[in-house]
Design an enzyme around this catalytic site. Structure first.
Site, PDB file in Angstrom:
ATOM      1  N   PRO A  33       0.935  -1.106  -0.173  1.00  0.00           N
ATOM      2  CA  PRO A  33       0.029  -0.118  -0.147  1.00  0.00           C
ATOM      3  C   PRO A  33       0.818   1.352  -0.014  1.00  0.00           C
ATOM      4  CG  PRO A  33      -0.571  -1.684   1.547  1.00  0.00           C
ATOM      5  CD  PRO A  33       0.586  -1.859   1.247  1.00  0.00           C
TER       6      PRO A  33
ATOM      7  N   LYS B 275       8.244   1.894   0.634  1.00  0.00           N
ATOM      8  CA  LYS B 275       9.163   1.248  -0.405  1.00  0.00           C
ATOM      9  C   LYS B 275       9.991   2.137  -1.045  1.00  0.00           C
ATOM     10  CE  LYS B 275       4.941   0.717  -2.687  1.00  0.00           C
ATOM     11  NZ  LYS B 275       4.298   1.342  -1.507  1.00  0.00           N
TER      12      LYS B 275
ATOM     13  N   GLU C 234     -24.247   8.737  18.243  1.00  0.00           N
ATOM     14  CA  GLU C 234     -23.065   8.107  18.555  1.00  0.00           C
ATOM     15  C   GLU C 234     -23.100   7.287  19.750  1.00  0.00           C
ATOM     16  OE1 GLU C 234     -20.650   8.451  16.509  1.00  0.00           O
ATOM     17  OE2 GLU C 234     -21.645  10.068  15.275  1.00  0.00           O
TER      18      GLU C 234
END
Length: 692
Positions: free
Chosen positions: A204, A209, A426
């Protein structure tokens, strides 16, 4: 234009202009003083000219020596040349003027050359300028647009080493072996090992990387060429292939060397994929890359490292052994990896003495290295904004919330009715999550607007999870619909705030039916196929490998999952209406409740038992056989491993109760409830909705 006027081009243009100026203004004048044409005619008519010369050329100049020895020059006006020359001839015949000549100057060699070559030079200059604009610049010579644009990482550049990378130990180990192979090839050749030709890093975005590739460049001690996949593709067919050849030629001349191609999917996609045919230039570039990696002319010493977020779109010929011998997944770090990443990014930042990075790592499951770096950077920015010297725990908490849900919107004014609707919404999420055994603990509830949300509920796991059971997914569905059920039960008029909840719940329910095989009527079967999509990885182009009857069953089973979850959430809220009201009163008063406050309110909560075992559609599992329980020795070993990990990463004390040692935050965009903009609906005190 800037690139044209760089290097020798600027000096060449300036030199030509300087020569022309010198020829025009610095030519020797011969000592003649320039006078007006009328005055020259007066000298001629009065017989005061001793010698006179007419320059019959482009300048129309008259040069004269007077009787007193003065030298003067002027220009005749158009149409007066013959009259002046006739007057001079009369003065010569009368003996007053001794010498009269007409000079026709020969063109100079330099002038002829400049007049001939200057138009061609201008045309060539204009052509090179247009070529430079078409290419979008280019970092090398103007005519070298077919050359590689790879950057050579020199030893003078700031180095990134493996000590600057954390959270991906397996990838570091694999790449460390590449470095060792380049430095000591004899060690591997002695046992018949061949140097890998390619290493593909995939995962991802934000997992490190490119950072790993920079670390290899800093550690290797060999020439390192870095280029992006998009640098190969130009509007000219064949340029990309030429750049690939030039890149590998440079690398082979300096072997052993490393070539890094970032975002290789820009050039390495499936050949022939896409609507309307393939891209001929991209396919030629990919073909040349395949030849260079494993062609007929085999020359070792060059290792290709590539990075991509989309390994599924790469051409199979590019991924086979012999080209990319190693494919390393760089995924989001686990708990230990997140702890190490936080240590790396906290270097140089003034941290308060009571900050526990291990606790922060526990609160951030699913965060990538970039997310964690952003958390610490946001905390540093908040600290500087508050004119403080040390980064504190409140700054870190706020930074985590900002990364997940965005900055708090303090200027948004909400009416009391909207705040009450949001509080019940909530509160419904939180109460259902706390009552079900398969959901994660509630970490925080707030009705303060943040980002695009009017409020949110955070449910955070106690440890990293890599799979989910059917019972956990059913509990998650009920938790997702808890806010909608609370609005219906209290106000009898649902709002738009549950839109995001319904979207996520529908996606999860459909995945349970089509991907995970968790229905009795359809069984364990994969429904839907995306392997032949024109654009891999996209939802468009899905093939339906099932009939219309099966499609109707998929819709029916999806709807059944949602209806059962909705009804279960409603029943839980109905059973615990007193707890819900208490929670809403606290939430309406304090606006934000942390984990300890929520746990205190939920003490009298009537919780649901574990779900009965599900045997599947084929009923081959006898219901009399109980499911396997976790043996005690495995529990003891797990507890010992947790204690050893806490001791080895001693950034702070570890609590006795794992669930109280520091809540773990859901990954960005993947967890917690976000209550969207609610619609208009008034509070109600009527009876609850009828059972469904």
């Amino acid at each position: 234009m800037k690139r044209i006027f760089k290097g020798p081009w600027l000096w060449i243009v300036l030199a030509v202009v300087g020569v022309l100026i010198a020829l025009q203004y610095l030519a020797p004048s011969g000592g003649y003083d320039e006078i007006e044409s009328s005055k020259m005619e007066s000298y001629i008519s009065s017989g005061e000219v001793k010698e006179i010369t007419f320059v019959d050329g482009g300048d129309q100049q008259i040069k004269a020596t007077l009787d007193n020895g003065d030298k003067v020059t002027s220009f005749w006006l158009a149409g007066t040349q013959e009259a002046i020359q006739d007057e001079v001839q009369k003065q010569v015949d009368a003996g007053k003027t001794e010498k009269f000549t007409v000079d026709v100057p020969k063109p100079s060699l330099l002038g002829s050359i400049l007049a001939t070559l200057l138009p061609f030079a201008l045309i060539i200059f204009l052509f090179l300028f247009l070529m430079n604009q078409v290419q979008g610049g280019g970092g090398r010579g103007v005519m070298q647009f077919a050359k590689s644009k790879a950057k050579l990482i020199s030893k003078d550049m700031p180095k990134t080493t493996f000590t600057d990378v954390a959270g991906c130990e397996e990838a570091i180990e694999e790449l460390g072996e590449i470095k060792e192979f380049l430095q000591e090839p004899a060690k591997f050749q002695a046992v018949g090992a061949k140097i890998p030709k390619g290493v593909l890093l995939y995962g991802p975005p934000g997992t490190g990387k490119t950072l790993l590739a920079r670390a290899v460049a800093g550690e290797a001690g060999v020439p390192f060429y870095s280029i992006s996949g998009s640098d190969f593709v130009e509007m000219f067919v064949g340029v990309g292939a030429s750049r690939v050849r030039d890149l590998f030629e440079q690398a082979k001349e300096n072997a052993p060397a490393i070539v890094f191609i970032d975002e290789i999917d820009a050039v390495g996609r499936h050949r022939g994929a896409g609507m309307g045919g393939g891209h001929d230039e991209r396919e030629q570039t990919l073909n040349q890359l395949l030849v260079e990696m494993d062609g007929f002319d085999v020359r070792g010493g060059v290792i290709l490292i590539a990075a991509t977020n989309r390994p599924d779109v790469l051409d199979p010929a590019l991924l086979r052994p012999g080209r990319f011998d190693r494919q390393i997944q760089v995924d989001a770090p686990d708990l230990s990896g997140r702890h190490q990443v936080l240590k790396v990014h906290s270097r140089g930042k003034p941290m308060a003495s009571d900050i526990d990075l291990l606790s922060v790592a526990r609160r951030t499951p699913g965060f990538t290295g970039a997310d964690l770096a952003n958390v610490l950077n946001e905390a540093a920015l908040l600290t500087a904004r508050a004119n403080e010297k040390l980064i504190t725990n409140p700054a870190l908490d706020e930074a985590i919330d900002r990364v997940i849900a965005g900055p708090q919107r303090r200027t948004r004014l909400m009416s009391e009715k909207e705040k009450l609707i949001t509080a019940y919404h909530e509160g419904g999420h939180a109460l259902v999550a706390a009552a079900l055994p398969g959901t994660d603990p509630v970490h925080k509830i707030t009705i303060l607007p943040r980002g695009r949300a009017l409020g949110y509920t955070m449910v955070l796991p106690d440890e990293d999870k890599y799979s989910q059971t059917r019972s956990q997914m059913l509990d998650t569905l009920a938790y997702m619909l808890g806010g909608r059920a609370a609005e219906e039960m209290v106000f009898h008029d649902p709002t738009t705030g549950a839109g995001n909840d319904i979207e996520k719940a529908t996606g999860l329910a459909r995945a349970m039916v089509t991907q995970y095989g968790m229905t009795e009527s359809l069984g364990a079967i994969k429904l839907g196929d995306s392997t032949s999509e024109p654009f891999l990885g996209r939802d468009m182009g899905h093939q339906r490998n099932y009939s219309e009857d099966v499609a109707a069953k998929i819709d029916e089973e999806t709807k059944k999952f949602l209806a059962v979850a909705h009804q279960e959430a409603f029943e839980i809220l109905e059973e615990n209406r007193d707890v819900l009201d208490t929670l809403v009163l606290e939430l309406f008063d304090k606006e934000t409740l942390d984990k300890e406050q929520v746990a205190r309110i939920f003490e009298p909560l009537r919780r649901r038992p574990e779900r009965p075992a599900w045997t599947g559609s084929d009923r081959r599992i006898p219901s009399a056989i109980p499911p396997v329980e976790i043996p005690q020795w495995i529990k003891d070993r797990t507890a010992a491993n947790h204690a050893a990990f806490a001791a080895s990463n001693g950034d702070g004390p570890k609590a006795d109760d794992e669930s109280e040692s520091g809540a773990i935050l859901t990954p960005p965009g993947a967890g917690g409830d976000v209550h969207g903009d609610p619609g208009v609906g008034g509070p109600g005190s009527g009876p609850a909705l009828p059972p469904r």
